[in-house]
Scaffold this motif. Structure first.
Motif, mmCIF file in Angstrom:
data_model
loop_
_atom_site.group_PDB
_atom_site.id
_atom_site.type_symbol
_atom_site.label_atom_id
_atom_site.label_comp_id
_atom_site.label_asym_id
_atom_site.label_seq_id
_atom_site.Cartn_x
_atom_site.Cartn_y
_atom_site.Cartn_z
ATOM 1 N N HIS A 11 -11.713 0.013 3.181
ATOM 2 C CA HIS A 11 -10.447 -0.797 3.310
ATOM 3 C C HIS A 11 -9.501 -0.034 3.080
ATOM 4 N N LEU A 69 -12.329 -13.134 -7.450
ATOM 5 C CA LEU A 69 -10.459 -13.878 -6.683
ATOM 6 C C LEU A 69 -9.779 -14.576 -7.530
ATOM 7 N N TYR A 102 0.674 -1.213 0.104
ATOM 8 C CA TYR A 102 0.540 -0.121 0.041
ATOM 9 C C TYR A 102 0.551 1.057 0.592
ATOM 10 N N ARG A 106 -8.418 -12.159 -11.036
ATOM 11 C CA ARG A 106 -7.734 -11.677 -11.061
ATOM 12 C C ARG A 106 -6.571 -11.693 -10.122
ATOM 13 N N PHE A 107 -6.499 -12.384 -9.782
ATOM 14 C CA PHE A 107 -5.650 -13.133 -8.256
ATOM 15 C C PHE A 107 -5.361 -14.629 -9.205
ATOM 16 N N SER A 110 -5.758 -7.473 4.130
ATOM 17 C CA SER A 110 -6.106 -7.255 3.243
ATOM 18 C C SER A 110 -5.848 -8.906 2.445
ATOM 19 N N ARG A 111 -4.928 -9.214 1.661
ATOM 20 C CA ARG A 111 -4.766 -10.524 0.795
ATOM 21 C C ARG A 111 -3.556 -10.285 2.260
ATOM 22 N N TRP A 148 -16.777 -3.837 -0.233
ATOM 23 C CA TRP A 148 -16.340 -6.220 -1.122
ATOM 24 C C TRP A 148 -15.726 -7.146 -0.137
ATOM 25 N N LYS A 190 -4.922 -12.769 4.294
ATOM 26 C CA LYS A 190 -6.148 -14.332 3.680
ATOM 27 C C LYS A 190 -4.207 -14.700 4.516
ATOM 28 N N GLU A 233 -16.524 -9.414 -3.245
ATOM 29 C CA GLU A 233 -15.879 -10.389 -4.065
ATOM 30 C C GLU A 233 -16.435 -11.785 -3.429
HETATM 31 C C1 GCU Z 1 -8.816 -6.695 -4.199
HETATM 32 C C2 GCU Z 1 -8.813 -8.077 -3.926
HETATM 33 C C3 GCU Z 1 -9.362 -8.312 -1.951
HETATM 34 C C4 GCU Z 1 -7.980 -8.024 -1.628
HETATM 35 C C5 GCU Z 1 -7.362 -7.059 -1.664
HETATM 36 C C6 GCU Z 1 -6.152 -6.078 -1.186
HETATM 37 O O1 GCU Z 1 -9.441 -5.746 -3.429
HETATM 38 O O2 GCU Z 1 -9.885 -8.301 -4.678
HETATM 39 O O3 GCU Z 1 -9.828 -9.929 -2.007
HETATM 40 O O4 GCU Z 1 -8.256 -8.398 -0.375
HETATM 41 O O5 GCU Z 1 -7.229 -6.414 -2.600
HETATM 42 O O6 GCU Z 1 -5.063 -7.531 -0.384
HETATM 43 O O7 GCU Z 1 -6.202 -5.032 -1.129
#
Ligand code: GCU
Length: 388
Positions: free
Chosen positions: A369, A270, A129, A273-274, A225-226, A318, A229, A265
């Motif tokens: 977010h 997912l 970020y 895009r990833f 975010s990611r 999202w 996860k 989402e």
């Molecule tokens: C995107 C994605 C999310 C993820 C996010 C992030 O928005 O769709 O699943 O959590 O990026 O990691 O910033």
């Protein structure tokens, strides 16, 4: 006529149940336990390993395994006079080689209070970020408020996720082919980027365990975010993570798969895009979420009996905050197997009212977010109460 308060409470609970849990019909959601009378022995010997294998097969792929002798730590920098002489800083490089492959490495930064006693640790895997963190600690940064963490008596460790493995599908698959040659067991689900990032978190924990300045029994892992996860997958697998913190992890993270929320989402989003984040089998559930034989409360439960913290944000549609909260409710019975209270909340909380009295902490922050200073205050308060 005034309505008695117990009736009001019952009405609120029923409403919350209808809004939060009922949309994903209880009977559609795969059960946490194999039988309603699961014991701790059965959970540890059978159900827990089965759930780990299931997440490897369906979502994250196998976890890389290499011999510890192929991992080496190099100290790049050490200073004792940070934050007006109250803190120390170390920069280390973690090198590893998978047999027959190109050696690789990633860097970790550690800032910690200068004390005689080992301190508990907050380890963050940072995503890219803007302004995610400042190594010199001169610019205050909400993604990694190192100075605040250190002032509260914790070590603040951070590594950048793309330094550990690229986050671009083509770059990731090329890198994996060069770096992890022959490391995958045939006929098992291929590694994903999330499995390699989670594996990298565990290698940082290997280093933490060698450093006398840190208390390796009290390690919190944080991801946004990611990164959130990834923190969940790392915390589920590595028992050395005493507190797993996942911020705004959403789909593919804490949010229930079976709970369709209008703006959140989907698996289709997912995997399109990833594609590198997950093992290819995950794509089979795109548009078939309701048929998935697993769900994310099972992942959260793998952290039990250790501490877990999930946080959401009101405007983060999202990520599906209600689905993140519902996962906590459904994971909580795993803590009961250890005679611990998993979660005391029954209803979706109001914004900015943290729930800190059980082994699963939760808050819904007002706003978008992000990983903010408010989130960090909540995590540190929860750690002061349960981890210290
Ligand atoms: C995107 C994605 C999310 C993820 C996010 C992030 O928005 O769709 O699943 O959590 O990026 O990691 O910033």
């Amino acid at each position: 006529m005034s309505i008695p308060s117990n009736l009001k409470t019952a009405f609120c609970c029923a409403l919350a149940y209808t809004v939060l849990v009922a949309p994903c019909c209880a009977e559609d959601i795969p059960a946490l336990f194999s039988t309603p009378t699961t014991t701790r022995t059965e959970w540890e010997a059978a159900r827990r390993p089965q759930l780990i294998a299931q997440f490897e097969r369906t979502m994250f792929g196998q976890t890389p395994r290499i011999d510890a002798s192929n991992v080496r730590f190099e100290r790049l920098e050490m200073s004792q006079d940070l934050l007006k002489g109250t803190a120390c800083k170390q920069k280390i490089r973690i090198h590893y080689t998978v047999s027959g492959s190109t050696p690789t490495s990633f860097d970790v930064l550690a800032v910690y209070p200068k004390t005689a006693k080992p301190v508990p640790v907050f380890l963050e895997m940072s995503i890219n970020y803007p302004g995610a963190y400042d190594e010199t600690l001169t610019t205050p940064c909400s993604y990694w408020p190192a100075e605040q963490i250190v002032k509260r008596g914790y070590a603040a460790l951070i590594f950048n996720y793309t330094n550990a493995a690229p986050d671009d599908a083509k770059a990731f698959f090329d890198w994996k082919a060069k770096t992890w040659k022959q490391a995958e067991t045939p006929n098992t689900a291929p590694f994903s980027a999330i499995s390699i990032w989670a594996w990298s978190i565990s290698r940082v924990i290997d280093w933490i365990a060698t450093e006398p300045a840190f208390d390796a029994q009290r390690i919190a892992v944080v991801g946004f975010s990611r990164g959130g996860k990834t923190a969940l997958w790392a915390g589920a697998q590595d028992p050395r993570v005493a507190l797993t913190i996942s911020c705004c992890s959403g789909s593919g993270g804490a949010k229930l798969i079976h709970q369709a929320l209008p703006q959140s989402e989907t698996i289709e989003h997912l995997v399109t895009r990833f594609p590198h984040w997950f093992t290819p089998n995950y794509a089979a559930y795109a548009h078939r979420e309701k048929e998935a034989p697993f769900d994310m409360h099972q992942l959260l439960a793998l952290v039990a009996p250790r501490l877990l913290y999930i946080s959401s944000a009101t405007e983060d549609r999202w990520a599906g905050p209600e689905g993140e909260f519902a996962s906590c409710l459904r994971a909580a019975p795993a803590w009961s197997l250890y005679t611990k209270t998993g979660f005391t909340a029954q209803t979706f909380p109001a914004a900015n009212t943290p729930l800190h009295d059980a082994s699963i902490g939760y808050h819904l922050r007002k706003g978008p977010h992000l990983l903010t200073e408010y989130d960090w205050h909540c995590y540190l308060d929860f750690a002061d109460r349960h981890l210290k």
